[in-house]
Write an enzyme that holds these catalytic residues in place. Sequence first.
Site, PDB file in Angstrom:
ATOM      1  N   LYS A 121     -14.666 -31.146 -63.013  1.00  0.00           N
ATOM      2  CA  LYS A 121     -15.398 -31.637 -61.843  1.00  0.00           C
ATOM      3  C   LYS A 121     -16.827 -31.103 -61.767  1.00  0.00           C
ATOM      4  CE  LYS A 121     -12.912 -28.374 -58.811  1.00  0.00           C
ATOM      5  NZ  LYS A 121     -11.944 -27.911 -59.847  1.00  0.00           N
ATOM      6  N   ASN A 144     -18.941 -27.404 -53.874  1.00  0.00           N
ATOM      7  CA  ASN A 144     -18.273 -26.323 -54.596  1.00  0.00           C
ATOM      8  C   ASN A 144     -19.108 -25.839 -55.765  1.00  0.00           C
ATOM      9  OD1 ASN A 144     -15.804 -24.714 -54.787  1.00  0.00           O
ATOM     10  ND2 ASN A 144     -15.454 -25.765 -56.728  1.00  0.00           N
ATOM     11  N   HIS A 190      -3.394 -23.541 -58.746  1.00  0.00           N
ATOM     12  CA  HIS A 190      -3.437 -23.138 -57.333  1.00  0.00           C
ATOM     13  C   HIS A 190      -2.141 -23.494 -56.591  1.00  0.00           C
ATOM     14  CE1 HIS A 190      -7.639 -22.460 -58.113  1.00  0.00           C
ATOM     15  NE2 HIS A 190      -7.897 -23.745 -58.260  1.00  0.00           N
TER      16      HIS A 190
END
Length: 474
Positions: A121, A144, A190
Amino acid sequence: MITVDIFAQQTVLVVGLARSGLAAVRALTAGQATVIAWDDAADRRDAAAAAGASLLPPADMPWNIAAALILSPGIPHTHPEPHPAAQLAQQHDVEIIGDIELLVRAMPSAKIIAITGTNGKSTTTALLGHVLSDAGEEVAVGGNLGIAALDLPVLSHQGFYVLELSSYQLELTPSLACRAACLLNISADHLERHGGMAGYIAAKQRIFNNLRADGLAVIGTDDPTCMGLADSLRSAGRRVCSITGSAAESAVAAAARDHLNVQHGQLQWHHHGSCKAIFDLTKAAALPGEHNAQNAAAVAAIALDLGITAEAIAAGLIGFAGLAHRQERVAVINEIAYINDSKATNADAAARALACYAPIYWIAGGRAKTDGIAPLKSYFERIRHAYLIGEAAADFAASLSATTSYSITGNLADAVHEAHQLAQGEALPGATVLLAPAAASFDQFDSFEARGDQFRGQVKQLAQASRLTTEVRP
Protein backbone atom coordinates in the site's frame (compact mmCIF):
# COMPACT_ATOMS: atom_id res chain seq x y z
CA MET A 1 -2.90 22.25 7.55
CA ILE A 2 -6.60 21.40 7.36
CA THR A 3 -8.71 23.24 9.94
CA VAL A 4 -11.38 21.11 11.60
CA ASP A 5 -14.21 23.39 12.76
CA ILE A 6 -17.01 20.83 13.09
CA PHE A 7 -16.43 20.72 16.87
CA ALA A 8 -16.13 24.48 17.37
CA GLN A 9 -16.92 25.49 20.98
CA GLN A 10 -17.12 21.81 21.99
CA THR A 11 -14.76 19.64 24.04
CA VAL A 12 -12.81 17.01 22.13
CA LEU A 13 -10.49 14.46 23.72
CA VAL A 14 -7.35 13.24 21.94
CA VAL A 15 -5.44 10.19 23.17
CA GLY A 16 -2.20 9.27 21.46
CA LEU A 17 -0.02 12.17 20.36
CA ALA A 18 2.29 10.78 17.72
CA ARG A 19 2.20 12.17 14.18
CA SER A 20 -1.55 11.89 13.52
CA GLY A 21 -2.66 12.73 17.05
CA LEU A 22 -0.61 15.91 17.22
CA ALA A 23 -1.94 16.94 13.81
CA ALA A 24 -5.47 16.42 15.14
CA VAL A 25 -4.73 18.67 18.11
CA ARG A 26 -3.53 21.45 15.81
CA ALA A 27 -6.47 21.10 13.41
CA LEU A 28 -9.09 21.03 16.18
CA THR A 29 -7.55 23.92 18.07
CA ALA A 30 -7.49 26.00 14.88
CA GLY A 31 -11.19 25.18 14.53
CA GLN A 32 -11.98 26.62 17.98
CA ALA A 33 -12.51 23.32 19.79
CA THR A 34 -11.46 22.87 23.39
CA VAL A 35 -8.90 20.08 23.17
CA ILE A 36 -7.85 17.90 26.09
CA ALA A 37 -5.10 15.43 25.24
CA TRP A 38 -2.86 12.74 26.66
CA ASP A 39 0.06 10.52 25.73
CA ASP A 40 2.31 8.48 27.99
CA ALA A 41 5.38 10.18 26.46
CA ALA A 42 6.23 13.49 28.14
CA ASP A 43 7.76 15.04 24.99
CA ARG A 44 4.55 14.39 23.05
CA ARG A 45 2.45 15.92 25.81
CA ASP A 46 4.68 18.99 25.72
CA ALA A 47 4.17 19.29 21.95
CA ALA A 48 0.39 19.06 22.36
CA ALA A 49 0.40 21.70 25.07
CA ALA A 50 2.42 23.99 22.81
CA ALA A 51 -0.25 23.45 20.14
CA GLY A 52 -3.00 24.65 22.49
CA ALA A 53 -4.24 21.47 24.21
CA SER A 54 -4.86 21.02 27.90
CA LEU A 55 -3.36 17.86 29.40
CA LEU A 56 -5.20 15.28 31.49
CA PRO A 57 -4.81 11.50 31.81
CA PRO A 58 -7.84 9.59 30.49
CA ALA A 59 -9.16 8.81 33.96
CA ASP A 60 -9.43 12.53 34.70
CA MET A 61 -10.89 13.68 31.38
CA PRO A 62 -14.40 15.23 31.35
CA TRP A 63 -16.16 12.38 29.59
CA ASN A 64 -19.61 13.70 30.46
CA ILE A 65 -19.16 16.74 28.18
CA ALA A 66 -16.92 15.26 25.48
CA ALA A 67 -18.16 15.48 21.89
CA ALA A 68 -15.72 12.84 20.61
CA LEU A 69 -12.60 10.86 21.39
CA ILE A 70 -9.91 11.08 18.71
CA LEU A 71 -7.91 7.92 19.21
CA SER A 72 -4.53 7.17 17.73
CA PRO A 73 -4.92 4.28 15.27
CA GLY A 74 -2.22 2.36 17.12
CA ILE A 75 -4.27 2.25 20.34
CA PRO A 76 -6.75 -0.66 20.54
CA HIS A 77 -10.41 0.12 21.11
CA THR A 78 -11.72 -3.45 20.78
CA HIS A 79 -9.13 -6.24 20.57
CA PRO A 80 -7.14 -7.68 22.23
CA GLU A 81 -8.73 -5.47 24.90
CA PRO A 82 -9.83 -1.85 24.80
CA HIS A 83 -7.46 0.83 26.06
CA PRO A 84 -8.78 2.50 29.26
CA ALA A 85 -9.61 5.64 27.26
CA ALA A 86 -11.70 3.58 24.85
CA GLN A 87 -13.47 1.87 27.74
CA LEU A 88 -14.33 5.22 29.30
CA ALA A 89 -15.60 6.54 25.97
CA GLN A 90 -17.83 3.51 25.54
CA GLN A 91 -19.16 3.82 29.09
CA HIS A 92 -20.10 7.49 28.47
CA ASP A 93 -21.41 6.93 24.92
CA VAL A 94 -18.68 9.13 23.44
CA GLU A 95 -17.97 8.54 19.77
CA ILE A 96 -14.52 7.09 19.00
CA ILE A 97 -13.04 8.23 15.67
CA GLY A 98 -9.65 8.90 14.08
CA ASP A 99 -7.87 11.71 12.31
CA ILE A 100 -8.98 10.55 8.83
CA GLU A 101 -12.60 10.84 9.94
CA LEU A 102 -11.92 14.42 10.97
CA LEU A 103 -10.66 15.20 7.47
CA VAL A 104 -13.67 13.51 5.86
CA ARG A 105 -16.16 15.45 8.00
CA ALA A 106 -14.34 18.77 7.75
CA MET A 107 -14.08 18.53 3.94
CA PRO A 108 -17.10 16.54 2.74
CA SER A 109 -16.56 17.49 -0.91
CA ALA A 110 -12.89 16.46 -0.96
CA LYS A 111 -11.95 13.92 -3.61
CA ILE A 112 -10.26 11.11 -1.72
CA ILE A 113 -8.42 8.17 -3.22
CA ALA A 114 -7.72 5.59 -0.53
CA ILE A 115 -5.39 2.62 -0.76
CA THR A 116 -5.07 -0.32 1.61
CA GLY A 117 -3.84 -3.91 1.62
CA THR A 118 -1.65 -6.13 3.73
CA ASN A 119 1.33 -5.44 1.49
CA GLY A 120 2.20 -2.86 -1.15
CA LYS A 121 0.00 0.00 0.00
CA SER A 122 2.83 2.46 0.69
CA THR A 123 4.48 1.93 -2.69
CA THR A 124 1.13 2.13 -4.48
CA THR A 125 0.15 5.32 -2.64
CA ALA A 126 3.44 7.04 -3.40
CA LEU A 127 3.42 5.80 -7.00
CA LEU A 128 -0.12 7.06 -7.63
CA GLY A 129 0.73 10.43 -6.13
CA HIS A 130 3.78 10.64 -8.38
CA VAL A 131 1.88 9.65 -11.53
CA LEU A 132 -0.94 12.12 -10.89
CA SER A 133 1.43 14.96 -10.01
CA ASP A 134 3.62 14.20 -13.03
CA ALA A 135 0.48 14.38 -15.19
CA GLY A 136 -0.27 17.88 -13.90
CA GLU A 137 -2.95 17.05 -11.34
CA GLU A 138 -3.23 18.80 -7.98
CA VAL A 139 -2.49 16.13 -5.41
CA ALA A 140 -1.55 15.67 -1.74
CA VAL A 141 -0.23 12.34 -0.44
CA GLY A 142 -0.30 11.16 3.17
CA GLY A 143 -2.26 9.30 5.81
CA ASN A 144 -0.49 6.21 7.09
CA LEU A 145 2.41 7.13 4.79
CA GLY A 146 4.50 10.23 5.38
CA ILE A 147 2.47 13.33 6.25
CA ALA A 148 -0.46 13.03 8.65
CA ALA A 149 -3.72 13.62 6.79
CA LEU A 150 -4.64 16.77 8.71
CA ASP A 151 -1.21 18.28 8.02
CA LEU A 152 -1.86 18.11 4.27
CA PRO A 153 -2.65 21.35 2.44
CA VAL A 154 -6.18 22.44 1.58
CA LEU A 155 -6.70 21.58 -2.09
CA SER A 156 -9.04 23.09 -4.63
CA HIS A 157 -12.14 21.22 -5.76
CA GLN A 158 -10.06 19.75 -8.60
CA GLY A 159 -7.42 18.28 -6.28
CA PHE A 160 -7.05 14.71 -5.05
CA TYR A 161 -6.09 13.48 -1.59
CA VAL A 162 -4.24 10.19 -2.05
CA LEU A 163 -4.25 8.43 1.32
CA GLU A 164 -2.69 5.21 2.49
CA LEU A 165 -5.02 3.73 5.12
CA SER A 166 -4.27 0.90 7.51
CA SER A 167 -6.86 -1.48 8.90
CA TYR A 168 -6.59 0.43 12.20
CA GLN A 169 -7.43 3.72 10.49
CA LEU A 170 -10.30 2.25 8.52
CA GLU A 171 -11.98 1.06 11.71
CA LEU A 172 -12.00 4.66 12.95
CA THR A 173 -13.30 6.25 9.72
CA PRO A 174 -17.00 5.38 9.35
CA SER A 175 -17.84 8.24 6.96
CA LEU A 176 -15.11 7.63 4.37
CA ALA A 177 -16.53 8.15 0.87
CA CYS A 178 -13.92 7.68 -1.83
CA ARG A 179 -13.68 8.75 -5.45
CA ALA A 180 -11.56 5.62 -5.85
CA ALA A 181 -10.74 2.94 -3.28
CA CYS A 182 -8.13 0.22 -3.71
CA LEU A 183 -7.62 -3.04 -1.83
CA LEU A 184 -4.43 -4.67 -3.09
CA ASN A 185 -4.40 -7.95 -1.18
CA ILE A 186 -5.21 -9.62 2.11
CA SER A 187 -3.09 -12.08 4.05
CA ALA A 188 -2.88 -12.82 7.77
CA ASP A 189 -1.57 -9.83 9.74
CA HIS A 190 -2.51 -7.92 12.91
CA LEU A 191 -4.90 -10.74 13.81
CA GLU A 192 -4.66 -10.14 17.56
CA ARG A 193 -5.75 -6.53 17.00
CA HIS A 194 -8.84 -7.50 15.00
CA GLY A 195 -9.91 -10.59 16.91
CA GLY A 196 -8.94 -12.96 14.11
CA MET A 197 -8.91 -13.14 10.32
CA ALA A 198 -12.60 -12.35 9.89
CA GLY A 199 -12.20 -9.11 11.82
CA TYR A 200 -9.13 -8.15 9.81
CA ILE A 201 -10.95 -8.74 6.51
CA ALA A 202 -13.95 -6.76 7.74
CA ALA A 203 -11.71 -3.81 8.63
CA LYS A 204 -10.01 -3.82 5.23
CA GLN A 205 -13.21 -3.99 3.20
CA ARG A 206 -14.63 -0.95 5.02
CA ILE A 207 -12.71 1.08 2.42
CA PHE A 208 -15.56 0.35 -0.02
CA ASN A 209 -18.49 1.04 2.33
CA ASN A 210 -19.44 4.52 1.15
CA LEU A 211 -18.04 4.80 -2.36
CA ARG A 212 -19.26 7.92 -4.13
CA ALA A 213 -21.74 7.55 -6.96
CA ASP A 214 -18.87 7.94 -9.44
CA GLY A 215 -16.52 5.89 -7.29
CA LEU A 216 -14.33 3.05 -8.54
CA ALA A 217 -13.36 -0.03 -6.53
CA VAL A 218 -9.96 -1.40 -7.52
CA ILE A 219 -9.26 -4.87 -6.13
CA GLY A 220 -6.29 -7.20 -6.49
CA THR A 221 -7.45 -10.69 -7.39
CA ASP A 222 -4.29 -12.63 -6.60
CA ASP A 223 -5.82 -14.00 -3.39
CA PRO A 224 -9.18 -15.73 -2.96
CA THR A 225 -10.51 -13.33 -0.32
CA CYS A 226 -10.14 -10.30 -2.56
CA MET A 227 -11.42 -12.18 -5.60
CA GLY A 228 -14.59 -13.03 -3.71
CA LEU A 229 -14.99 -9.44 -2.58
CA ALA A 230 -14.62 -8.20 -6.17
CA ASP A 231 -17.41 -10.52 -7.26
CA SER A 232 -19.63 -9.37 -4.38
CA LEU A 233 -19.14 -5.70 -5.23
CA ARG A 234 -19.90 -6.33 -8.90
CA SER A 235 -23.06 -8.17 -7.90
CA ALA A 236 -24.05 -5.16 -5.79
CA GLY A 237 -23.77 -2.90 -8.83
CA ARG A 238 -20.48 -1.22 -7.96
CA ARG A 239 -17.97 -0.20 -10.59
CA VAL A 240 -15.06 -2.59 -10.14
CA CYS A 241 -11.69 -2.89 -11.85
CA SER A 242 -9.76 -5.99 -10.86
CA ILE A 243 -5.97 -6.08 -11.05
CA THR A 244 -3.23 -8.69 -10.98
CA GLY A 245 0.51 -8.67 -11.40
CA SER A 246 0.38 -11.75 -13.61
CA ALA A 247 -1.48 -12.95 -16.69
CA ALA A 248 -4.26 -14.41 -14.55
CA GLU A 249 -7.88 -13.82 -15.54
CA SER A 250 -6.89 -12.15 -18.82
CA ALA A 251 -9.26 -14.17 -21.00
CA VAL A 252 -12.25 -13.66 -18.70
CA ALA A 253 -11.38 -10.00 -18.20
CA ALA A 254 -11.15 -9.28 -21.90
CA ALA A 255 -14.55 -10.81 -22.48
CA ALA A 256 -16.57 -9.53 -19.57
CA ARG A 257 -15.11 -6.95 -17.20
CA ASP A 258 -12.65 -4.17 -16.50
CA HIS A 259 -9.32 -5.64 -15.56
CA LEU A 260 -5.60 -4.86 -15.67
CA ASN A 261 -2.99 -7.57 -15.78
CA VAL A 262 0.62 -8.09 -16.82
CA GLN A 263 1.69 -10.49 -19.52
CA HIS A 264 5.29 -10.86 -20.73
CA GLY A 265 6.13 -7.64 -18.90
CA GLN A 266 3.36 -5.67 -20.62
CA LEU A 267 0.76 -3.90 -18.49
CA GLN A 268 -2.54 -4.56 -20.26
CA TRP A 269 -5.94 -2.88 -19.85
CA HIS A 270 -9.03 -4.97 -20.61
CA HIS A 271 -11.95 -2.59 -21.03
CA HIS A 272 -15.34 -3.11 -22.70
CA GLY A 273 -14.11 -6.29 -24.37
CA SER A 274 -10.93 -4.81 -25.85
CA CYS A 275 -7.31 -5.06 -24.71
CA LYS A 276 -4.77 -2.25 -24.82
CA ALA A 277 -1.09 -2.40 -23.88
CA ILE A 278 -0.34 0.45 -21.46
CA PHE A 279 3.33 0.08 -20.57
CA ASP A 280 6.39 -2.16 -20.66
CA LEU A 281 7.12 -2.65 -16.96
CA THR A 282 10.66 -3.84 -17.63
CA LYS A 283 11.47 -0.15 -18.17
CA ALA A 284 10.49 0.74 -14.58
CA ALA A 285 13.67 -0.05 -12.64
CA ALA A 286 12.14 0.83 -9.26
CA LEU A 287 9.25 -1.64 -9.68
CA PRO A 288 10.72 -5.15 -9.78
CA GLY A 289 8.67 -8.30 -9.35
CA GLU A 290 5.11 -9.46 -9.76
CA HIS A 291 3.95 -7.63 -6.62
CA ASN A 292 5.13 -4.31 -8.02
CA ALA A 293 3.45 -5.17 -11.30
CA GLN A 294 0.21 -5.41 -9.33
CA ASN A 295 0.97 -2.07 -7.67
CA ALA A 296 1.51 -0.49 -11.09
CA ALA A 297 -1.73 -2.04 -12.35
CA ALA A 298 -3.62 -0.50 -9.42
CA VAL A 299 -2.16 2.92 -10.15
CA ALA A 300 -2.97 2.62 -13.85
CA ALA A 301 -6.55 1.54 -13.11
CA ILE A 302 -7.19 4.61 -10.95
CA ALA A 303 -5.35 7.02 -13.22
CA LEU A 304 -7.17 5.82 -16.32
CA ASP A 305 -10.51 6.25 -14.53
CA LEU A 306 -9.53 9.83 -13.69
CA GLY A 307 -8.83 10.55 -17.35
CA ILE A 308 -5.03 10.37 -17.30
CA THR A 309 -3.67 9.21 -20.66
CA ALA A 310 -1.75 5.95 -21.05
CA GLU A 311 1.27 7.96 -22.23
CA ALA A 312 1.28 10.09 -19.08
CA ILE A 313 0.92 7.00 -16.90
CA ALA A 314 3.88 5.37 -18.64
CA ALA A 315 6.02 8.47 -18.11
CA GLY A 316 5.13 8.52 -14.42
CA LEU A 317 5.95 4.84 -13.93
CA ILE A 318 9.36 5.28 -15.55
CA GLY A 319 10.18 8.30 -13.40
CA PHE A 320 9.26 6.75 -10.05
CA ALA A 321 12.32 6.40 -7.79
CA GLY A 322 10.82 3.95 -5.29
CA LEU A 323 10.45 4.13 -1.51
CA ALA A 324 12.96 3.59 1.25
CA HIS A 325 12.86 0.15 2.89
CA ARG A 326 10.71 -1.36 0.11
CA GLN A 327 13.13 -3.28 -2.12
CA GLU A 328 15.37 -0.22 -1.97
CA ARG A 329 18.44 -0.79 -4.11
CA VAL A 330 21.11 0.65 -1.81
CA ALA A 331 24.25 -0.17 -3.79
CA VAL A 332 25.88 -2.44 -6.34
CA ILE A 333 29.37 -3.56 -5.33
CA ASN A 334 31.35 -5.73 -7.74
CA GLU A 335 28.07 -6.56 -9.52
CA ILE A 336 26.45 -7.72 -6.25
CA ALA A 337 23.23 -5.85 -5.45
CA TYR A 338 22.37 -4.86 -1.87
CA ILE A 339 18.61 -4.55 -1.32
CA ASN A 340 16.91 -3.04 1.73
CA ASP A 341 13.42 -4.53 2.14
CA SER A 342 13.14 -3.92 5.88
CA LYS A 343 9.40 -3.24 5.42
CA ALA A 344 8.97 -6.97 4.69
CA THR A 345 7.77 -7.70 8.23
CA ASN A 346 5.84 -10.89 7.42
CA ALA A 347 6.32 -13.95 5.26
CA ASP A 348 4.01 -12.78 2.50
CA ALA A 349 5.95 -9.54 2.07
CA ALA A 350 9.29 -11.35 2.17
CA ALA A 351 8.06 -13.77 -0.52
CA ARG A 352 7.56 -10.86 -2.89
CA ALA A 353 11.22 -9.93 -2.52
CA LEU A 354 12.59 -13.49 -2.58
CA ALA A 355 10.78 -14.06 -5.87
CA CYS A 356 12.73 -11.24 -7.53
CA TYR A 357 16.32 -12.38 -7.00
CA ALA A 358 18.66 -15.38 -7.15
CA PRO A 359 21.06 -16.36 -5.75
CA ILE A 360 20.30 -14.62 -2.46
CA TYR A 361 22.34 -13.95 0.63
CA TRP A 362 19.31 -13.53 2.84
CA ILE A 363 19.21 -11.59 6.11
CA ALA A 364 16.08 -12.53 8.06
CA GLY A 365 14.70 -12.53 11.56
CA GLY A 366 13.40 -10.30 14.31
CA ARG A 367 10.14 -10.78 16.17
CA ALA A 368 8.28 -13.47 14.25
CA LYS A 369 4.72 -13.18 12.98
CA THR A 370 2.21 -16.03 12.63
CA ASP A 371 3.69 -19.10 10.83
CA GLY A 372 7.21 -17.63 10.77
CA ILE A 373 8.93 -18.47 7.47
CA ALA A 374 7.22 -21.81 6.87
CA PRO A 375 5.16 -20.33 3.98
CA LEU A 376 8.43 -19.43 2.20
CA LYS A 377 9.58 -23.01 1.67
CA SER A 378 9.22 -22.82 -2.12
CA TYR A 379 11.76 -19.97 -2.19
CA PHE A 380 14.47 -21.69 -0.15
CA GLU A 381 16.19 -23.02 -3.27
CA ARG A 382 16.93 -19.42 -4.27
CA ILE A 383 18.86 -18.81 -1.04
CA ARG A 384 22.62 -19.26 -1.21
CA HIS A 385 23.02 -18.64 2.51
CA ALA A 386 20.75 -17.24 5.23
CA TYR A 387 21.89 -15.00 8.07
CA LEU A 388 19.42 -15.15 10.95
CA ILE A 389 18.99 -12.41 13.53
CA GLY A 390 16.86 -11.53 16.53
CA GLU A 391 14.33 -13.47 18.57
CA ALA A 392 13.20 -15.57 15.61
CA ALA A 393 16.66 -16.83 14.65
CA ALA A 394 16.36 -20.30 16.17
CA ASP A 395 12.80 -20.86 14.93
CA PHE A 396 13.73 -19.68 11.44
CA ALA A 397 16.73 -22.02 11.45
CA ALA A 398 14.43 -24.93 12.28
CA SER A 399 12.17 -24.03 9.33
CA LEU A 400 14.90 -23.88 6.70
CA SER A 401 15.23 -26.97 4.58
CA ALA A 402 18.11 -29.38 5.13
CA THR A 403 19.74 -28.13 1.93
CA THR A 404 19.66 -24.42 2.87
CA SER A 405 22.81 -23.27 4.61
CA TYR A 406 22.47 -20.66 7.34
CA SER A 407 24.26 -18.89 10.17
CA ILE A 408 22.73 -17.53 13.34
CA THR A 409 24.50 -14.18 13.53
CA GLY A 410 22.20 -12.68 16.14
CA ASN A 411 22.45 -9.04 15.11
CA LEU A 412 22.15 -7.11 11.88
CA ALA A 413 25.65 -5.64 11.83
CA ASP A 414 27.28 -9.08 11.93
CA ALA A 415 24.79 -10.41 9.37
CA VAL A 416 25.62 -7.65 6.88
CA HIS A 417 29.35 -8.12 7.40
CA GLU A 418 29.21 -11.89 6.90
CA ALA A 419 26.83 -11.70 3.92
CA HIS A 420 29.10 -9.14 2.27
CA GLN A 421 32.20 -11.26 2.80
CA LEU A 422 30.66 -14.41 1.33
CA ALA A 423 28.86 -12.69 -1.55
CA GLN A 424 32.00 -10.84 -2.62
CA GLY A 425 34.16 -13.93 -2.20
CA GLU A 426 31.91 -16.13 -4.33
CA ALA A 427 31.07 -13.39 -6.88
CA LEU A 428 28.15 -15.37 -8.33
CA PRO A 429 26.36 -13.85 -11.35
CA GLY A 430 23.16 -12.02 -10.38
CA ALA A 431 23.80 -12.39 -6.65
CA THR A 432 21.96 -10.18 -4.17
CA VAL A 433 22.41 -9.42 -0.49
CA LEU A 434 18.80 -9.05 0.64
CA LEU A 435 17.44 -7.74 3.91
CA ALA A 436 13.87 -9.07 3.91
CA PRO A 437 13.36 -10.01 7.56
CA ALA A 438 9.91 -11.68 7.41
CA ALA A 439 9.55 -10.45 10.99
CA ALA A 440 8.85 -7.33 13.00
CA SER A 441 11.75 -5.21 14.20
CA PHE A 442 10.75 -4.49 17.78
CA ASP A 443 13.08 -7.01 19.45
CA GLN A 444 16.16 -5.02 18.40
CA PHE A 445 14.93 -1.76 16.78
CA ASP A 446 12.32 0.90 17.38
CA SER A 447 10.89 0.44 13.89
CA PHE A 448 11.45 -1.23 10.53
CA GLU A 449 12.78 2.14 9.37
CA ALA A 450 15.53 2.10 12.01
CA ARG A 451 16.45 -1.44 10.96
CA GLY A 452 16.59 -0.45 7.30
CA ASP A 453 18.56 2.69 8.07
CA GLN A 454 21.24 0.64 9.80
CA PHE A 455 21.44 -1.74 6.85
CA ARG A 456 21.70 1.16 4.41
CA GLY A 457 24.35 2.93 6.43
CA GLN A 458 26.51 -0.16 6.75
CA VAL A 459 26.21 -1.01 3.06
CA LYS A 460 27.17 2.53 2.08
CA GLN A 461 30.28 2.25 4.24
CA LEU A 462 31.15 -0.98 2.47
CA ALA A 463 30.53 0.67 -0.89
CA GLN A 464 32.77 3.61 -0.06
CA ALA A 465 35.55 1.22 0.94
CA SER A 466 35.30 -0.70 -2.32
CA ARG A 467 36.87 0.31 -5.60
CA LEU A 468 34.36 -1.84 -7.45
CA THR A 469 31.19 0.05 -6.51
CA THR A 470 29.14 0.91 -9.59
CA GLU A 471 26.00 2.31 -7.97
CA VAL A 472 25.05 3.90 -4.66
CA ARG A 473 21.61 5.31 -3.92
CA PRO A 474 21.76 8.91 -2.64
